[in-house]
Design a protein around this motif. Sequence first.
Motif, PDB file in Angstrom:
ATOM      1  N   GLU A 226     -38.243 -89.213  -9.964  1.00  0.00           N
ATOM      2  CA  GLU A 226     -37.352 -89.354  -8.812  1.00  0.00           C
ATOM      3  C   GLU A 226     -35.901 -89.491  -9.236  1.00  0.00           C
ATOM      4  OE1 GLU A 226     -38.083 -89.030  -5.641  1.00  0.00           O
ATOM      5  OE2 GLU A 226     -40.153 -88.582  -6.199  1.00  0.00           O
ATOM      6  N   GLU A 227     -35.672 -89.856 -10.512  1.00  0.00           N
ATOM      7  CA  GLU A 227     -34.309 -90.050 -11.000  1.00  0.00           C
ATOM      8  C   GLU A 227     -33.713 -88.768 -11.574  1.00  0.00           C
ATOM      9  OE1 GLU A 227     -32.371 -92.732 -10.788  1.00  0.00           O
ATOM     10  OE2 GLU A 227     -33.914 -93.741  -9.631  1.00  0.00           O
ATOM     11  N   LEU A 228     -34.394 -87.650 -11.410  1.00  0.00           N
ATOM     12  CA  LEU A 228     -33.855 -86.394 -11.912  1.00  0.00           C
ATOM     13  C   LEU A 228     -32.725 -85.908 -11.015  1.00  0.00           C
ATOM     14  CD1 LEU A 228     -37.175 -84.530 -12.785  1.00  0.00           C
ATOM     15  CD2 LEU A 228     -35.586 -85.590 -14.385  1.00  0.00           C
ATOM     16  N   GLY A 229     -31.635 -85.438 -11.643  1.00  0.00           N
ATOM     17  CA  GLY A 229     -30.520 -84.889 -10.885  1.00  0.00           C
ATOM     18  C   GLY A 229     -30.573 -83.373 -10.890  1.00  0.00           C
ATOM     19  N   LYS A 230     -30.305 -82.764  -9.744  1.00  0.00           N
ATOM     20  CA  LYS A 230     -30.374 -81.306  -9.638  1.00  0.00           C
ATOM     21  C   LYS A 230     -29.127 -80.666 -10.239  1.00  0.00           C
ATOM     22  CE  LYS A 230     -33.339 -81.303  -5.552  1.00  0.00           C
ATOM     23  NZ  LYS A 230     -33.499 -80.894  -4.141  1.00  0.00           N
ATOM     24  N   VAL A 231     -29.370 -79.641 -11.064  1.00  0.00           N
ATOM     25  CA  VAL A 231     -28.272 -78.915 -11.707  1.00  0.00           C
ATOM     26  C   VAL A 231     -27.855 -77.772 -10.795  1.00  0.00           C
ATOM     27  CG1 VAL A 231     -27.533 -77.626 -13.729  1.00  0.00           C
ATOM     28  CG2 VAL A 231     -29.179 -79.500 -13.974  1.00  0.00           C
ATOM     29  N   GLY A 232     -26.599 -77.768 -10.387  1.00  0.00           N
ATOM     30  CA  GLY A 232     -26.118 -76.742  -9.467  1.00  0.00           C
ATOM     31  C   GLY A 232     -25.284 -75.684 -10.152  1.00  0.00           C
ATOM     32  N   ASN A 233     -23.984 -75.762 -10.011  1.00  0.00           N
ATOM     33  CA  ASN A 233     -23.089 -74.715 -10.493  1.00  0.00           C
ATOM     34  C   ASN A 233     -22.978 -74.684 -12.013  1.00  0.00           C
ATOM     35  OD1 ASN A 233     -22.512 -74.160  -7.794  1.00  0.00           O
ATOM     36  ND2 ASN A 233     -20.829 -75.630  -7.748  1.00  0.00           N
ATOM     37  N   TRP A 234     -22.854 -73.469 -12.523  1.00  0.00           N
ATOM     38  CA  TRP A 234     -22.567 -73.248 -13.933  1.00  0.00           C
ATOM     39  C   TRP A 234     -21.174 -72.630 -14.023  1.00  0.00           C
ATOM     40  CZ3 TRP A 234     -26.549 -72.520 -18.128  1.00  0.00           C
ATOM     41  CH2 TRP A 234     -27.760 -73.158 -17.804  1.00  0.00           C
ATOM     42  N   TRP A 235     -20.339 -73.174 -14.906  1.00  0.00           N
ATOM     43  CA  TRP A 235     -18.980 -72.704 -15.058  1.00  0.00           C
ATOM     44  C   TRP A 235     -18.731 -72.282 -16.497  1.00  0.00           C
ATOM     45  CZ3 TRP A 235     -15.974 -72.808 -10.604  1.00  0.00           C
ATOM     46  CH2 TRP A 235     -16.464 -73.582  -9.549  1.00  0.00           C
ATOM     47  N   ILE A 236     -17.856 -71.299 -16.678  1.00  0.00           N
ATOM     48  CA  ILE A 236     -17.479 -70.854 -18.016  1.00  0.00           C
ATOM     49  C   ILE A 236     -15.956 -70.812 -18.112  1.00  0.00           C
ATOM     50  CG2 ILE A 236     -17.552 -68.369 -17.459  1.00  0.00           C
ATOM     51  CD1 ILE A 236     -18.787 -68.000 -20.313  1.00  0.00           C
ATOM     52  N   TYR A 237     -15.446 -71.264 -19.244  1.00  0.00           N
ATOM     53  CA  TYR A 237     -14.003 -71.357 -19.431  1.00  0.00           C
ATOM     54  C   TYR A 237     -13.443 -70.004 -19.871  1.00  0.00           C
ATOM     55  CZ  TYR A 237      -9.485 -72.891 -21.276  1.00  0.00           C
ATOM     56  OH  TYR A 237      -8.145 -73.035 -21.534  1.00  0.00           O
ATOM     57  N   ASN A 238     -12.431 -69.534 -19.140  1.00  0.00           N
ATOM     58  CA  ASN A 238     -11.734 -68.295 -19.489  1.00  0.00           C
ATOM     59  C   ASN A 238     -10.452 -68.683 -20.210  1.00  0.00           C
ATOM     60  OD1 ASN A 238      -9.788 -66.050 -19.224  1.00  0.00           O
ATOM     61  ND2 ASN A 238     -11.420 -65.065 -18.056  1.00  0.00           N
ATOM     62  N   ALA A 239     -10.405 -68.447 -21.536  1.00  0.00           N
ATOM     63  CA  ALA A 239      -9.274 -68.892 -22.345  1.00  0.00           C
ATOM     64  C   ALA A 239      -7.989 -68.143 -22.010  1.00  0.00           C
ATOM     65  CB  ALA A 239      -9.615 -68.724 -23.824  1.00  0.00           C
TER      66      ALA A 239
END
Length: 380
Positions: free
Chosen positions: A60-73
């Motif tokens: 029950e303590e699991l957190g849902k992983v939503g957005n994935w982001w990538i850094y554009n240098a």
Amino acid sequence: MESLSDTRWDVVISGTGLRHSLLALALSRSNKKILHVDENDYYGGPEAAFSLQEVDEWVEELGKVGNWWIYNAEEAVLKRLPNGREDIFQDKNIDNRAKRNLMKFLKFVVDYENQTDVWEAQSESGLDIFLSSKFNFPAHLQIVITALTLSLAPPSETSVKWALPRIARHLTSIGLFGPGFGAVVPKWGGGAEISQVACRAGAVGGGVYVLGTGIENVKVVEAEDTESPAFHLALSNGEAVGTKLYVHEATDKDNGGITTVSKAISIISSSVPSLFRSTVEGSPLAAVSVVVFPPMSLQIADGIQSDPVYIMVHSSETGECPAGQTPSGSPLDLSFDDQLLEQVEAQWREVMAEKANEESFMQFEERKGMEAEEEDDNDY
């Protein structure tokens, strides 16, 4: 009760890491004589204690992983990684030709196991070469796809056979935990707690556990018959035992060397709400977002960033920090390795021998009396 030395063991397992703890769980109903030792005085690394009932609370303590982001240098901005067809079509940063190639790749990767003719010849090649030669991916899209694998190496050092199942798992998991979500992470704990639960199940099934005791010497002997020991083991507590099979933790030498991974946990004095905004209709706010810094995207004072950096950013809504603050960190174990269960099953089949075909791996019937005990508990 027989001493350890007087017992004829079917299998001795050394180490209570995740793999060997899961093996103990798989063998917990086998009626085999199992000795499970660990040179440490605790299970699975970090000290932890779970009852079987507490596992439900942990889930029950699991957190849902939503957005994935990538850094554009080049632009010094974070860009959201596409997770499927809709994301690709809506992304204005991807031209039409690249979108068609991406769609072709997505259709292939979710069915890669049935299309070995496309990738098997390049299974040992770097993912960058495969994506370029088969799908005409430019360098920036190769980095995007590699980010979905959570590989600790750059695309050129991430093999095709290792990457494809991870990309497929990510894409086919979208929506399993709710609209827009394809993964979960624990707020606390992790593999050590799973090891504890698995070892407890092994003990309930009759396994003998000895912590603070390791294997000092292993002698392979010629067994007189199938019931005789094939290994003589000298334990660090001074006892000697015989066993038909011996399962031990792989050493760094066995794994081809040591991989150094840096880890950090930071507290950000901002709730960074833009990282957690909902992108799918009907989905709640994500508890965790993944931020990827590809190789060569960060400036390092005393060297070159040759490998990617991953940051798991937890929302301030998780309650792990005071309001308005956000915990973030670069975890050591980025994702569960599917091959781990394959290794456990292979060892389970070796122990079970001819009985392996009569039983289902990791399938357990309800223990007799459990339902009655639960009903009694409800009477209070």
